[in-house]
Design a protein around this motif. Structure first.
Motif, PDB file in Angstrom:
ATOM      1  N   LEU A   4       0.806  -1.215   0.000  1.00 36.00           N
ATOM      2  CA  LEU A   4       0.000   0.000   0.000  1.00 36.00           C
ATOM      3  C   LEU A   4       0.843   1.271   0.000  1.00 36.00           C
ATOM      4  O   LEU A   4       0.382   2.324  -0.440  1.00 36.00           O
ATOM      5  N   PHE A   5       2.070   1.194   0.499  1.00 33.20           N
ATOM      6  CA  PHE A   5       2.897   2.391   0.600  1.00 33.20           C
ATOM      7  C   PHE A   5       3.240   2.975  -0.769  1.00 33.20           C
ATOM      8  O   PHE A   5       3.468   4.174  -0.900  1.00 33.20           O
ATOM      9  N   ILE A   6       3.269   2.117  -1.797  1.00 38.09           N
ATOM     10  CA  ILE A   6       3.641   2.610  -3.126  1.00 38.09           C
ATOM     11  C   ILE A   6       2.623   3.621  -3.648  1.00 38.09           C
ATOM     12  O   ILE A   6       2.942   4.426  -4.531  1.00 38.09           O
ATOM     13  N   GLY A  85      -6.163   7.163  -0.835  1.00 41.39           N
ATOM     14  CA  GLY A  85      -7.366   6.330  -0.794  1.00 41.39           C
ATOM     15  C   GLY A  85      -7.925   6.072  -2.176  1.00 41.39           C
ATOM     16  O   GLY A  85      -8.336   4.954  -2.503  1.00 41.39           O
ATOM     17  N   THR A  86      -7.918   7.117  -3.024  1.00 37.12           N
ATOM     18  CA  THR A  86      -8.432   6.970  -4.393  1.00 37.12           C
ATOM     19  C   THR A  86      -7.589   5.976  -5.187  1.00 37.12           C
ATOM     20  O   THR A  86      -8.121   5.107  -5.885  1.00 37.12           O
ATOM     21  N   LYS A  87      -6.277   6.088  -5.082  1.00 37.39           N
ATOM     22  CA  LYS A  87      -5.387   5.194  -5.831  1.00 37.39           C
ATOM     23  C   LYS A  87      -5.525   3.749  -5.353  1.00 37.39           C
ATOM     24  O   LYS A  87      -5.490   2.813  -6.153  1.00 37.39           O
ATOM     25  N   VAL A  88      -5.662   3.560  -4.037  1.00 34.88           N
ATOM     26  CA  VAL A  88      -5.821   2.197  -3.506  1.00 34.88           C
ATOM     27  C   VAL A  88      -7.137   1.596  -4.008  1.00 34.88           C
ATOM     28  O   VAL A  88      -7.187   0.420  -4.390  1.00 34.88           O
ATOM     29  N   ALA A  91      -6.689   0.646  -7.589  1.00 36.83           N
ATOM     30  CA  ALA A  91      -5.820  -0.532  -7.698  1.00 36.83           C
ATOM     31  C   ALA A  91      -6.554  -1.798  -7.267  1.00 36.83           C
ATOM     32  O   ALA A  91      -6.448  -2.842  -7.917  1.00 36.83           O
ATOM     33  N   LEU A  92      -7.299  -1.693  -6.157  1.00 33.97           N
ATOM     34  CA  LEU A  92      -8.024  -2.862  -5.652  1.00 33.97           C
ATOM     35  C   LEU A  92      -9.115  -3.281  -6.628  1.00 33.97           C
ATOM     36  O   LEU A  92      -9.279  -4.473  -6.920  1.00 33.97           O
ATOM     37  N   PHE A  93      -9.851  -2.296  -7.150  1.00 34.44           N
ATOM     38  CA  PHE A  93     -10.917  -2.619  -8.105  1.00 34.44           C
ATOM     39  C   PHE A  93     -10.335  -3.266  -9.353  1.00 34.44           C
ATOM     40  O   PHE A  93     -10.854  -4.267  -9.853  1.00 34.44           O
ATOM     41  N   VAL A 306      -6.838  -5.293   3.209  1.00 31.89           N
ATOM     42  CA  VAL A 306      -6.769  -4.827   1.817  1.00 31.89           C
ATOM     43  C   VAL A 306      -5.570  -5.456   1.117  1.00 31.89           C
ATOM     44  O   VAL A 306      -5.673  -5.932  -0.021  1.00 31.89           O
ATOM     45  N   SER A 307      -4.440  -5.495   1.812  1.00 28.86           N
ATOM     46  CA  SER A 307      -3.228  -6.093   1.235  1.00 28.86           C
ATOM     47  C   SER A 307      -3.437  -7.573   0.925  1.00 28.86           C
ATOM     48  O   SER A 307      -2.906  -8.094  -0.058  1.00 28.86           O
TER      49      SER A 307
END
Length: 579
Positions: A4-6, A85-88, A91-93, A306-307
């Motif tokens: 997630l840090f990336i 939050g938006t990027k995660v 990425a998750l979607f 999430v990870s």
């Protein structure tokens, strides 16, 4: 969690400036007790009103500078947290979109929704709080202790004894809380699962008058969630009172020590007030730090969840070898010794399936419930991967196709008709974005859905509610068939997609598909023998194996399973004797 840090790498500037401005604010705050001390020891002691006014004005300036620093820090922290939050979420979607049906089945819809919404919100809040307070609070705590040493070493030793004790309490509670917050989110998953199941199946629940039973089931899940939240909340709430007790005890000791030092002439009254102010600052910051730890604890637990999804590798790696399809081959689809075992299943769902279908042929697939009909056709567009054997499409193993290319060849209509909020045109253009109105109406006419569109105000631009709620079951099925036809696929799969149609409409649909100009290879999965009796080849499945294969007439003669299905639908019942 490192994954997630990336997603913060594009916000390096904000991640640096937010804590820096907060530490700047903290620096102004640390100066205030010294100003108060000067006012008492110089201004009040000497009766110098002008000095008092100047120092008060200086305090106002410090306050305004601190406010400006705080607002600036909040801006950068909010920008970084919201962007993260938006990027995660994106990425998750995107990662979930790459899952095979196996991963989707295993994870469950409710869990994925929770992780996409609640979990990421918690992580986003954690990032915001960390950027604002993670350095500021320790900076003030250590800064207050250093400032205390500049005033009086003996009094400062009280700070040295207090801070490690407080740290032990804070981090001890954190260590206990993190696994418990993970359990809270797991129980939230279950509550959301029950909620989703009830809302999607509300008509069935009412039809069987099961409202009370479902309320009890929901309340049980909610009770389990609440009890776990209460338990972890009690542990987290342990922080504030213990912190207050330790700080207040230290303040009492400090006041006593300061009073003795004042009597001995080693400290001034203003310096004692400054020491008490520094202790108060430590109290306030440790309370903030305690709340921050609670937020971080929740965020860490949610970040791990999430990870965990991001770390799930699709069971269908895309090779995309670029090997060209075999030329001079009129076979469109070929199954060779295919077996399929679902993840976690003890036995195969499909066993030893072998057949070949020529280009332009129509294939019927029939069998009892659970015989593997849907599993078989889902292997063609590679929704699942075979566990043994191979499937060739146009002379090439489906595992060697890029998914986009493979699924571009296939138009599929699922058992459950799914329409999306928008217009009829937008739904149909899922098949092909650049389709003309003429092509859309051609597909609608073949799917027997033209009249559905014509009766709707607005025609192709008529509004479709979420899930197609403003259409009947049969209308939705015909529109989804039209959507698949708009693509003009080489392979058309109709997975029991005419179950809501009457026999006359179904017959017209089958006839129209046989007369299509593009002449695709068609797979028709159906429970009705009438829907597939004109197929070039019919595959009969029983317990995941081929029980018969051939034309309608051949199967009636040679396949007992097919004959039993046919007779159950068409054989006339003989009238009872004596009636």
């Amino acid at each position: 969690m490192k994954k997630l840090f990336i997603y913060l790498k594009n916000y390096k500037k904000e991640c640096i400036l937010a804590p820096l401005f907060k530490m700047l604010e903290a620096s102004f705050e640390l100066i205030v007790p010294l100003v108060v001390s000067a006012i008492i020891d110089v201004g009040i002691a000497n009766g110098d009103g002008g000095y008092i006014a100047r120092m008060c004005l200086f305090m106002v300036v410090l306050g305004l500078l601190g406010l400006a620093s705080s607002v600036t820090a909040q801006y950068f922290a909010a920008k970084a947290a919201a962007g993260f939050g938006t990027k995660v979420r994106h990425a998750l979607f995107s990662h979930i979109q790459g899952f095979s049906f196996s991963e989707l089945d295993k994870a469950g819809t409710a869990t994925l929704i929770t992780r996409m919404t609640s979990d990421i919100n918690q992580v986003q809040s954690g990032v915001n709080m960390v950027l604002r307070l993670f350095l500021r609070s320790p900076f003030i705590v250590l800064g207050a202790m250093v400032m205390a040493f500049t005033i009086d070493v003996k009094a400062a030793l009280i700070f040295v004894a207090t801070i490690p004790l407080l740290s032990l309490v804070v981090f001890g509670v954190m260590a206990v809380s993190i696994p418990l917050y993970r359990k809270v989110q797991e129980r939230l998953d279950k509550v959301l699962g029950v909620t989703r199941e009830n809302l999607t199946g509300v008509r069935v629940i009412r039809a069987f008058h099961k409202e009370e039973e479902e309320k009890i089931r929901f309340e049980e899940g909610l009770h389990n969630l609440t009890s776990m939240q209460t338990h972890v909340g009690k542990i987290s709430a342990f922080l504030n009172p213990v912190t207050y007790v330790i700080i207040n005890a230290a303040t009492i000791v400090l006041l006593y020590t300061g009073a003795v030092q004042v009597d001995l002439g080693k400290l001034t009254q203003g310096e004692v007030v400054a020491l008490v102010n520094y202790m108060s600052q430590i109290l306030v910051e440790l309370i903030k730090l305690a709340n921050l730890i609670i937020t971080i604890t929740k965020a860490v637990a949610c970040a791990r969840r999430v990870s965990a999804i991001l770390e799930v590798e699709s069971s269908m790696p895309v090779k995309g070898s670029g090997v060209p399809a075999a030329a001079s081959n009129d076979i469109m689809v070929e199954f060779s010794g295919v077996g399929l075992t679902y993840q976690g299943a003890g036995a195969e769902s499909l066993s030893d399936i072998s057949f070949s279908i020529k280009k332009g042929e129509t294939v019927g697939v029939i069998g009892g419930t659970g015989s593997g009909k849907t599993s078989l056709v889902h292997l063609i567009p590679r929704f699942y991967d075979v566990t043994r054997g191979e499937i060739l499409v146009d002379g090439k193993d489906v595992r060697d196709y890029p998914l986009e290319e493979l699924r571009g060849k296939v138009g599929i209509v699922m058992q459950k008709a799914a329409l999306f909020q928008g217009t009829i045109r937008e739904n149909l253009c899922w098949g092909r974005a650049d389709a003309t109105d003429e092509e859309l109406y051609e597909a609608l006419e073949t799917a027997q859905a033209k009249e559905v569109v014509e009766k709707k105000e607005g025609g192709l631009d008529a509004f479709v509610e979420q899930g197609g709620k403003n259409f009947s079951g049969g209308q939705k099925q015909r529109l989804t068939i039209a959507r698949a036809l708009v693509r003009k696929p080489k392979i058309l799969i109709l997975d029991d997609s005419a179950s809501a149609l009457d026999y006359a409409t179904d017959a017209r649909l089958q006839k129209a598909i046989r007369q299509m100009k593009e002449n695709p290879t068609v797979f028709i999965v159906s429970q009705r023998t009438s829907s597939i009796q004109h197929a070039d080849k019919i595959i009969v499945l029983e317990d995941g194996m081929v029980a018969g294969m051939g034309s309608h007439e051949q199967l009636l003669e040679n396949c007992s399973v097919y004959r039993e299905i046919y007779d159950s639908q068409y054989k006339k019942q003989q009238p009872a004797k004596g009636l």
